[in-house]
Enzyme design. Structure first.
Site, PDB file in Angstrom:
ATOM      1  N   LYS A  53       0.822  -1.206   0.118  1.00  0.00           N
ATOM      2  CA  LYS A  53      -0.013   0.055   0.016  1.00  0.00           C
ATOM      3  C   LYS A  53       0.866   1.111  -0.188  1.00  0.00           C
ATOM      4  O   LYS A  53       0.575   2.064  -0.657  1.00  0.00           O
ATOM      5  CB  LYS A  53      -0.776   0.101   1.155  1.00  0.00           C
ATOM      6  CG  LYS A  53      -2.345  -1.012   1.063  1.00  0.00           C
ATOM      7  CD  LYS A  53      -2.747  -1.095   2.431  1.00  0.00           C
ATOM      8  CE  LYS A  53      -3.901  -2.264   2.400  1.00  0.00           C
ATOM      9  NZ  LYS A  53      -4.264  -2.711   3.686  1.00  0.00           N
ATOM     10  N   ASP A  86     -11.739   2.544   4.052  1.00  0.00           N
ATOM     11  CA  ASP A  86     -11.990   1.235   3.935  1.00  0.00           C
ATOM     12  C   ASP A  86     -13.527   0.928   3.688  1.00  0.00           C
ATOM     13  O   ASP A  86     -14.009  -0.146   3.284  1.00  0.00           O
ATOM     14  CB  ASP A  86     -11.786   0.566   5.363  1.00  0.00           C
ATOM     15  CG  ASP A  86     -10.394  -0.411   5.093  1.00  0.00           C
ATOM     16  OD1 ASP A  86     -10.216  -0.890   4.007  1.00  0.00           O
ATOM     17  OD2 ASP A  86      -9.661  -0.589   6.094  1.00  0.00           O
ATOM     18  N   GLN A 120      -5.223  -1.915   9.600  1.00  0.00           N
ATOM     19  CA  GLN A 120      -5.098  -3.338   8.998  1.00  0.00           C
ATOM     20  C   GLN A 120      -5.796  -4.481   9.683  1.00  0.00           C
ATOM     21  O   GLN A 120      -5.344  -4.528  11.012  1.00  0.00           O
ATOM     22  CB  GLN A 120      -3.588  -3.808   8.714  1.00  0.00           C
ATOM     23  CG  GLN A 120      -3.280  -4.994   7.937  1.00  0.00           C
ATOM     24  CD  GLN A 120      -3.815  -4.992   6.384  1.00  0.00           C
ATOM     25  OE1 GLN A 120      -3.919  -4.028   5.909  1.00  0.00           O
ATOM     26  NE2 GLN A 120      -4.306  -6.059   5.900  1.00  0.00           N
TER      27      GLN A 120
END
Ligand code: GUN
Length: 296
Positions: A53, A120, A97
């Site tokens: 990322k 997200d 995460q």
């Protein structure tokens, strides 16, 4: 019929080129879109996602702030960091995460993220908006799948879609997105899961199969209608002594046989995977544009 392969790297590259133009535009207005990625612990798979990322952000010109915290970090310290990032004007997107270490509850951490920075799309505010069809951050993997389908010329209108898997990250949101009254939806969707009876009968009716079960060979050629579109979301490690690392990655679909029956199919790796990070950067750019008062 032998399927045309949907190359996720090519579609992702197209979208990244579009994003670069928007980033240039934002920079001319003095805004650099910023993404914070928070990793707790040192799970190797999570660490490699986070590194990927950061690299993708750098390549495209986004500011990226990776925060790696030790495994023993408390839930309170993690939430304090999220709140600090909520207040930081350089940060337009926050991703924590998952999965988190066992001693940390996921729900309060996700709830602590400012919904306007929840790139997200996991915060209940964004999940709720998605379900009722309001503008919001769409979760990255399902949104990436829809972009792959649309950009490959697949007609969703009235299509019979069978989703295999009911996870919070993929199965439930993709089913929701595809039933919306919108150009990204208008499909007829069936969701199958571990308690489904006669899985093969459902899959055989599908114009579009979305396999997100997390188990190799869940979809075999005998289950697929001639000419169907097959999207493989699975990322499974299987032992392979011929590889130096001792394993290879396979999806949920028996690719070699299913590709002889499908009209379009995504490979693993190189199908859905490259789209997920692209959509994360897309959401971060959208967030920065909104913060800068620009049309999105
Ligand atoms: N772990 C695996 N996929 C994801 C994702 O899309 N977002 C987050 N936050 N964690 C993940």
């Amino acid at each position: 019929m032998t399927a045309r392969i949907i190359d996720g790297k090519v579609v992702a590259e197209q979208m990244r080129a579009e994003l670069k133009n928007r980033i240039t535009d934002l920079k001319s207005k003095g805004v650099v879109p910023g993404l914070a990625v928070v990793l707790v612990g040192d799970d190797p798979a999570s660490r490699s996602y986070v590194t990927a990322k950061g690299k993708a952000c750098e390549e495209i010109g986004l500011y990226s702030d990776n925060r790696c915290l030790p495994e023993k970090t408390s839930q309170k310290d993690l939430i304090d960091l999220v709140e600090e990032l909520n207040r930081d004007p350089r940060i337009h997107g926050i991703l924590v995460q998952l999965p988190l270490p066992r001693h940390i509850e996921e729900a309060p951490v996700v709830l602590a993220i400012d919904p306007d920075k929840d790139v997200d799309g996991f915060h209940p505010v964004n999940v709720g908006k998605m379900v009722i069809g309001q503008k919001c951050f769409l979760p990255c993997t399902p949104h990436g799948i829809v972009q792959l389908l649309l950009r490959s010329g697949v007609n969703l209108e009235g299509a019979e879609v069978v989703v295999v898997g009911r996870s919070t990250i993929v199965g439930k949101p993709i089913a929701n997105m595809l039933i919306q009254k919108s150009p990204m939806g208008n499909a007829t969707v069936t969701v199958c899961h571990t308690r489904t009876r006669h899985l093969a009968d459902h899959v055989r009716r599908a114009d579009i199969v979305i396999a997100a079960a997390g188990r190799p060979n869940t979809i075999t050629a005998d289950m697929v209608k001639e000419g169907a579109v097959v999207i493989d979301v699975g990322v499974n490690r299987v032992e392979d002594a011929t590889r130096t690392r001792g394993y290879r990655l396979v999806g949920d679909v028996d690719f070699e046989t299913v590709k002889e029956k499908a009209s379009l199919i995504t490979p693993v790796p190189g199908g859905v995977g490259p789209m997920t990070i692209t959509m994360l950067m897309y959401n971060t750019v959208q967030s920065a544009m909104r913060a800068a008062g620009m049309e999105t």
